[in-house]
Design a protein around this motif. Structure first.
Motif, PDB file in Angstrom:
ATOM      1  N   MET A  97       0.837  -1.206   0.000  1.00 34.96           N
ATOM      2  CA  MET A  97       0.000   0.000   0.000  1.00 34.96           C
ATOM      3  C   MET A  97       0.871   1.255   0.000  1.00 34.96           C
ATOM      4  O   MET A  97       1.775   1.385   0.804  1.00 34.96           O
TER       5      MET A  97
ATOM      6  N   ILE B  81       0.444   5.528  -0.473  1.00 34.04           N
ATOM      7  CA  ILE B  81      -0.513   6.636  -0.616  1.00 34.04           C
ATOM      8  C   ILE B  81       0.204   7.861  -1.159  1.00 34.04           C
ATOM      9  O   ILE B  81       1.239   8.264  -0.619  1.00 34.04           O
TER      10      ILE B  81
ATOM     11  N   HIS C  71      -0.045  11.885  -3.209  1.00 35.63           N
ATOM     12  CA  HIS C  71      -0.838  13.065  -3.548  1.00 35.63           C
ATOM     13  C   HIS C  71      -1.194  13.097  -5.025  1.00 35.63           C
ATOM     14  O   HIS C  71      -0.403  12.705  -5.868  1.00 35.63           O
TER      15      HIS C  71
ATOM     16  N   ILE D  17      -4.687   5.738  -3.178  1.00 36.24           N
ATOM     17  CA  ILE D  17      -4.109   4.562  -2.528  1.00 36.24           C
ATOM     18  C   ILE D  17      -3.748   3.528  -3.590  1.00 36.24           C
ATOM     19  O   ILE D  17      -4.616   3.042  -4.311  1.00 36.24           O
TER      20      ILE D  17
ATOM     21  N   LYS E 240      -2.371  -0.064  -4.404  1.00 37.88           N
ATOM     22  CA  LYS E 240      -2.042  -1.385  -3.873  1.00 37.88           C
ATOM     23  C   LYS E 240      -1.700  -2.309  -5.035  1.00 37.88           C
ATOM     24  O   LYS E 240      -2.527  -2.498  -5.930  1.00 37.88           O
TER      25      LYS E 240
ATOM     26  N   VAL F 277      -6.797   1.652  -5.466  1.00 42.81           N
ATOM     27  CA  VAL F 277      -7.904   0.946  -4.829  1.00 42.81           C
ATOM     28  C   VAL F 277      -8.767   1.865  -3.973  1.00 42.81           C
ATOM     29  O   VAL F 277      -9.774   1.425  -3.404  1.00 42.81           O
ATOM     30  N   GLY F 278      -8.394   3.121  -3.877  1.00 49.04           N
ATOM     31  CA  GLY F 278      -9.224   4.021  -3.082  1.00 49.04           C
ATOM     32  C   GLY F 278      -8.581   5.387  -2.952  1.00 49.04           C
ATOM     33  O   GLY F 278      -7.509   5.637  -3.515  1.00 49.04           O
TER      34      GLY F 278
ATOM     35  N   TYR G 274      -7.781   8.797  -0.150  1.00 44.06           N
ATOM     36  CA  TYR G 274      -7.517   9.119   1.247  1.00 44.06           C
ATOM     37  C   TYR G 274      -7.436  10.641   1.342  1.00 44.06           C
ATOM     38  O   TYR G 274      -6.887  11.280   0.439  1.00 44.06           O
TER      39      TYR G 274
END
Ligand SMILES: Cc1cc2nc3c(=O)[nH]c(=O)nc-3n(C[C@H](O)[C@H](O)[C@H](O)COP(=O)(O)OP(=O)(O)OC[C@H]3O[C@@H](n4cnc5c(N)ncnc54)[C@H](O)[C@@H]3O)c2cc1C
Ligand code: SF4
Ligand code: SF4
Ligand code: SF4
Ligand code: SF4
Lengths: 368, 382
Positions: free
Chosen positions: A1, A3, A5, A20, A22, A27-28, A30
Motif C-alpha cells: 500500500m 498513498i 498526492h 491509494i 495497492k 484501490v481508493g 484518502y
C-alpha cells in the motif's frame, strides 16, 4: 500500500486528493488534508474518480476492419493515421479536445495543429468564451459580503460550494439563479430567482441584487446560455465593482481555452460536419450531444486518443490507447487560474502510450 | 495484567536524535522488522513539510528513519486501512488513541486479527488541521508558516521551532478561546493514554530525550525487553515521582477535555433549527460514512435503500444518517474524521459522539475499549 498526492481531475475546482496504490492498482482515496483548496474534503465524484483508471480501459491500439474494432499494434496504427492525415488537405482535418488534457499536452496539441496548418481546432467549453479578465479566487469567497450564483454550484462544484456555505455562516447574502425551481444551491441561498433564460435574466438584472453587489462580492457561474452572456456578467461585475469567478467545465479547461479556441455545441457540430478526418483527444463528443438535438454526421475518418472506450471511440476508425491522469505527471490549471502539478501514481498498461508521445510519433511520421 | 513502566530511548544515536523523545518507537519498529517478527509497519510519514503526512507501509527497516518524530498537524486515521488494504500480513501499527480505538472496534467486528498485530500506542494531546495551523502561526505567532520546522504540545502551550532555531509558544487556552488551536474533536477527546495497545509511549513523566513507556500487555512487555536485549533500545527505571507526574497530567487533561465535551455536546449543541439548516446543505456525498473507521457493513444499507432516490430535495437526513446512527453510533470513537472530510461544514461528529455518550451512560459500553460489542449489536453488522 502506497498513498500519494494527486489532483482531482473530475471538475475544474482542482481539489487535492490522495490515491491509494495497492499492487499497482488504485484501490481508493484518502483525504489530502494539507491541500489549500479543499483541506481533505472531496465530493462523491472526486472520491470515486480513481475508478476511471480501469473503467472500459483500452489496452491495445484498435483499428476498424469490416465495421468492427480489432486489435492492432502501434506501428500499424501510426502508419494508418499518418497516411490518412496525408490524404486530406488541412481544411478537411479537425482536432477536438476536452479540457482534461494537461497544460503540457495542450501546448503540444496547439503546436501540432499549427504545424499541420489545421485550423478546425477547438476545446469543448459549453458556452464559455476565451476571456482576459481578472477573476476572483476561492479565498475571496470565504469573506464575501454577497455572492451571486448562476447554476447549481453547490451541487456541481461542491468544494466551491463549501466556500459559499462558509461565507453564508459569516453573514454573506447569497443569491442564486437557475432555470429550475429548486436546486441544492437554491435551498441554501438567501433568495433564488427562477428564470427561463439566463440571458434574459442578465438583461433584466434585478435591482435587488444590484443593490447588494459591491467591492467584496463575487459572481460565480458554471453555466450561461450564450457566449455573449459572459460579457454581460463582466459588465455587471464592473459596474458594481465586484469580481467574477467563472467555473469552467473540466479540470484543465482554463488552460485549454487559452491554447485552442473554446467551442460550444453548435461550433463543435460545425467542425464535425465540415471535416473528413477528425482527431479526438480525450473527448467523447456523444457525452454532450444527443443526436436529436443537433444534427451531426460522423466524418469519414475518426481517430480517438483516449484511455477508455466510449461512444466516440467505439465508432472510430482508429483508437489510440493513452494514459490516465494518475499514470502521468503534469500540470492542470484550475478554474481560479492556479497551476497545480501532479505526479504519476501508478504505471500505465504496457501497451498504452502517453498522449505527448503519441502526437510526437504522428508528427514524426508526417515529416518522414 | 498490570502495567509496567520504563524510560527508554534508541541506542542508535542517529535514531535517538531523529525521534521525538529519544526515537524509542522508531527503534522498536526496527527491531520488529529486522527480526521478522512483523512483515510490515504501518505509520505515518512527513511529506515535505510539518503540515503534511500520509500513512505509509514499510517493510524495510532502513526506511523507518524517515518516519521518526511526532506530527501534530497530521490528523490521520489508519485503523480502517488495515482491513481494507493490509489484512494479509503480520503488522505493527503506530497509533494515537483514536487509531487504537478504531482498531479495537474493528477487532470486535472481526475485521482485524489481534494476533497478527503489534499495537504501539502514542499518548496524544491533540492534532491541528494543517490550514488552520498555518493561519494560526501567521496570526498569533507572527511567523511565516513555511519557516516552522517542528511543533509540539507541551505544558499547555503549542510550541513551534523555526528554521533559525528560535522557539515560540502560545497558550492553548488562549488560542482555543478565540476559535483556533486543536481540532474540535481533539479538544473533547478524553483518551490521552491509549491503554488498549501493547505499549504506550509518551513524553509525560519522562526527562528530555527519553520516552515514558507503559507496557500494557504481556506481548508489550516481551517486546520492550527483547528490544533492550537485542540492543535496539536502552532503558532506565521510572521513579514514583515520574509516574505521579504523568498521572497528574493525564488527570488534568481529562478534566479539561470533559469540559470541552460539555461545551460541544450540551451547552453549545446546535439547535434543531440549526440542524435543519445543516441538513439542507448535505450533498449526500457519503464522505462521512466512507471515512468512518467504524462504519463497516459489507453491503451498506444506506447504499441499498437510499442511494437510488438521493436526488430528492431537500435531502432527507433522517433516512440517511438514521441508518448509520443505528448501526454504529454506540461505537463512535470521536475521531472526528467524518467532520474533517465533510465538504459542507456540517459538525456531523457531534451527533454521533452525543449518541455514544448517552449509550455509554446507559450501558457503560466504552467505544474503542470494551472487549466485546454490546450483545444487541455483536452479530448484526457483519
Ligand atoms: C499528535 C501527537 C500528540 C502527542 N501528544 C502527546 C502528549 O500530549 N503527551 C505525551 O506524553 N506524549 C504525546 N505524544 C507522544 C510523543 O510526542 C512521542 O511520539 C512519544 O513519546 C514517542 O517518542 P519517540 O521518540 O519514541 O517516537 P519516534 O521514534 O519519533 O516515533 C514517532 C512515531 O509516531 C508516528 N507519528 C507521528 N505523528 C503521528 C500522528 N500524527 N499520528 C500517528 N502517528 C504519528 C511516526 O510516524 C513515528 O512512527 C504525542 C504524539 C503525537 C503524534
Ligand atoms: S469539487 Fe471537483 S475537484 Fe473537488 S473533489 Fe469534487 S469533483 Fe473533484
Ligand atoms: S481524536 Fe484524540 S487521539 Fe485522535 S488526534 Fe485527536 S486528541 Fe489525538
Ligand atoms: S462517527 Fe465520526 S467521529 Fe465517530 S467514529 Fe465515525 S468518523 Fe469518527
Ligand atoms: S460528509 Fe457532509 S455533505 Fe457529505 S454526506 Fe456526510 S454530512 Fe452530508
Amino acid at each position: 500500500m502506497l498513498i500519494k498526492h494527486s489532483i482531482c481531475p473530475s471538475c475544474s475546482v482542482g481539489c487535492g486528493i490522495n490515491l491509494i496504490n495497492k499492487n499497482g492498482k488504485i484501490v481508493g482515496t484518502y483525504p489530502y488534508k494539507n491541500h489549500p483548496i479543499n483541506e481533505g474534503k472531496n465530493c462523491l465524484r472526486g472520491k470515486n474518480i480513481y475508478k476511471i483508471v480501469d473503467e472500459n480501459r483500452i489496452l491495445i491500439p484498435l483499428k476498424k476492419e469490416q465495421n468492427k474494432l480489432v486489435e492492432s499494434n502501434w506501428e500499424d496504427v501510426i502508419n494508418l493515421v499518418s497516411n490518412e492525415f496525408k490524404s486530406y488537405s488541412p481544411e478537411e482535418i479537425g482536432i477536438l479536445i476536452s479540457g482534461t488534457n494537461t497544460n503540457e499536452e495542450n501546448e503540444l496539441i496547439s503546436k501540432f495543429a499549427k504545424g499541420q496548418k489545421i485550423t478546425n481546432v477547438g476545446v469543448y467549453a459549453d458556452n464559455f468564451p476565451k476571456f482576459n479578465k481578472e477573476i476572483g479566487n476561492y479565498d475571496d469567497l470565504n469573506d464575501a459580503k454577497s455572492i451571486l450564483l448562476i447554476g447549481d454550484i453547490i451541487k456541481e462544484n461542491p468544494l466551491i460550494g463549501r466556500r459559499i456555505i462558509i461565507a453564508k455562516e459569516n453573514g454573506a447574502k447569497i443569491f442564486s439563479v437557475d432555470d429550475v425551481n429548486q436546486t441544492t444551491t437554491s435551498i441554501n441561498s438567501t433568495k433564488h430567482f427562477k428564470t427561463f433564460s439566463i440571458t434574459k435574466f442578465l438583461e433584466e438584472f434585478p435591482q435587488e441584487i444590484k443593490d447588494e453587489l459591491g467591492k467584496s462580492s463575487l459572481i460565480v457561474f458554471n453555466k450561461i446560455d450564450l457566449k455573449e452572456d459572459f460579457d454581460k456578467i463582466v459588465k455587471i461585475a464592473e459596474d458594481s465593482n465586484s469580481k467574477i469567478l467563472p467555473v469552467l467545465k473540466d479540470c484543465n479547461s482554463f488552460d485549454a481555452i487559452n491554447k485552442v479556441p473554446p467551442l460550444n455545441k453548435e461550433e463543435i457540430a460545425k467542425i464535425i460536419n465540415s471535416v473528413k478526418l477528425l482527431l479526438l483527444i480525450n473527448i467523447d463528443i456523444f457525452s454532450f450531444f444527443d443526436e436529436s438535438e443537433v444534427n451531426i454526421h460522423i466524418p469519414k475518418y475518426l481517430i480517438s486518443i483516449t484511455h477508455s472506450l466510449n461512444e466516440s471511440s467505439s465508432v472510430s476508425n482508429i483508437v489510440l490507447p493513452s494514459y490516465c491522469w494518475a499514470e502521468k505527471s503534469g500540470t492542470f490549471t484550475n478554474t481560479a487560474g492556479e497551476v497545480q502539478s501532479f505526479d504519476r501514481v501508478i504505471k500505465a498498461p504496457e501497451n498504452a502510450l502517453e498522449e505527448i508521445q503519441i502526437l510526437k510519433m504522428i508528427e514524426k511520421k508526417l515529416k518522414a | 495484567m498490570s502495567s509496567e513502566f520504563l524510560l527508554i530511548r534508541a541506542k542508535d544515536e542517529l535514531v535517538c536524535g531523529l525521534g521525538e523523545c529519544g526515537g524509542s518507537v522508531t527503534s522498536i519498529l526496527q527491531y520488529l522488522l529486522d527480526n521478522d517478527i512483523v512483515d510490515n509497519v504501518l505509520t505515518i510519514k512527513k511529506e515535505g513539510s510539518v503540515y503534511d503526512a500520509v500513512p505509509v507501509l514499510i517493510s524495510n527497516s532502513e526506511e523507518l528513519n524517515s518516519t521518526a518524530g511526532s506530527l501534530h498537524c497530521a490528523p490521520t486515521m489508519v485503523a480502517d486501512l488495515i482491513p481494507k488494504f493490509i489484512n494479509d500480513t503480520k503488522l505493527a501499527v503506530v497509533c494515537k488513541p483514536c487509531d487504537a480505538m478504531g482498531i479495537n472496534e474493528l477487532e470486535k467486528r472481526n475485521q482485524i486479527d489481534k494476533n497478527n498485530l503489534y499495537k504501539i500506542g502514542l499518548n496524544c494531546g491533540g492534532t491541528l488541521m494543517p490550514k488552520q495551523a498555518k493561519e494560526m502561526f501567521e496570526l498569533f505567532y507572527e511567523v511565516n508558516p513555511d519557516d516552522v520546522i517542528k511543533e509540539e504540545i507541551d505544558k499547555g502551550q503549542i510550541i513551534i521551532e523555526l528554521k533559525d532555531g528560535t522557539e515560540k509558544g502560545v497558550k492553548i487556552d488562549d488560542l482555543e478561546e478565540k476559535g483556533w488551536g486543536r481540532r474540535e474533536n481533539c479538544q473533547r477527546c478524553e483518551i490521552m493514554i491509549p491503554r488498549n495497545t501493547d505499549i504506550v509511549c509518551g513524553n509525560w513523566g519522562a526527562e528530555k530525550g527519553w520516552t515514558f513507556v507503559e507496557m500494557v500487555t504481556g506481548k508489550g512487555k516481551d517486546l520492550v525487553n527483547n528490544g533492550i536485549k537485542e540492543g535496539y533500545i536502552e532503558s532506565k527505571t521510572v521513579s514514583q515521582k515520574q509516574i505521579e507526574i504523568r498521572e497528574k497530567l493525564e488527570g488534568i487533561m481529562i478534566n479539561l477535555m470533559k469540559k470541552f465535551g460539555e461545551k460541544h455536546l450540551i451547552i453549545e449543541y446546535p439547535s434543531l433549527e440549526k440542524w435543519d439548516e445543516y441538513w439542507n446543505r448535505c450533498i449526500e456525498c457519503y464522505g462521512c460514512r466512507d471515512i468512518c473507521p467504524i462504519c463497516w457493513c459489507n453491503e451498506c444499507e444506506i447504499e441499498k435503500n437510499y442511494m437510488k432516490n438521493s436526488i430528492e430535495l431537500p435531502p432527507d437526513p433522517l433516512t440517511f444518517q438514521g441508518i448509520r446512527l443505528g448501526h454504529m453510533s454506540f461505537s463512535c470513537i470521536n475521531c472526528g474524521q467524518c467532520e474533517d472530510v465533510c465538504p459542507m461544514e456540517i459538525p456531523i461528529s457531534r451527533i454521533y459522539k452525543k449518541m455514544q455518550r448517552k449509550y455509554n451512560e446507559k450501558t457503560e459500553y466504552i467505544a474503542g475499549f470494551s472487549d466485546e460489542l454490546p450483545p444487541l449489536f455483536s452479530s448484526t453488522n457483519e
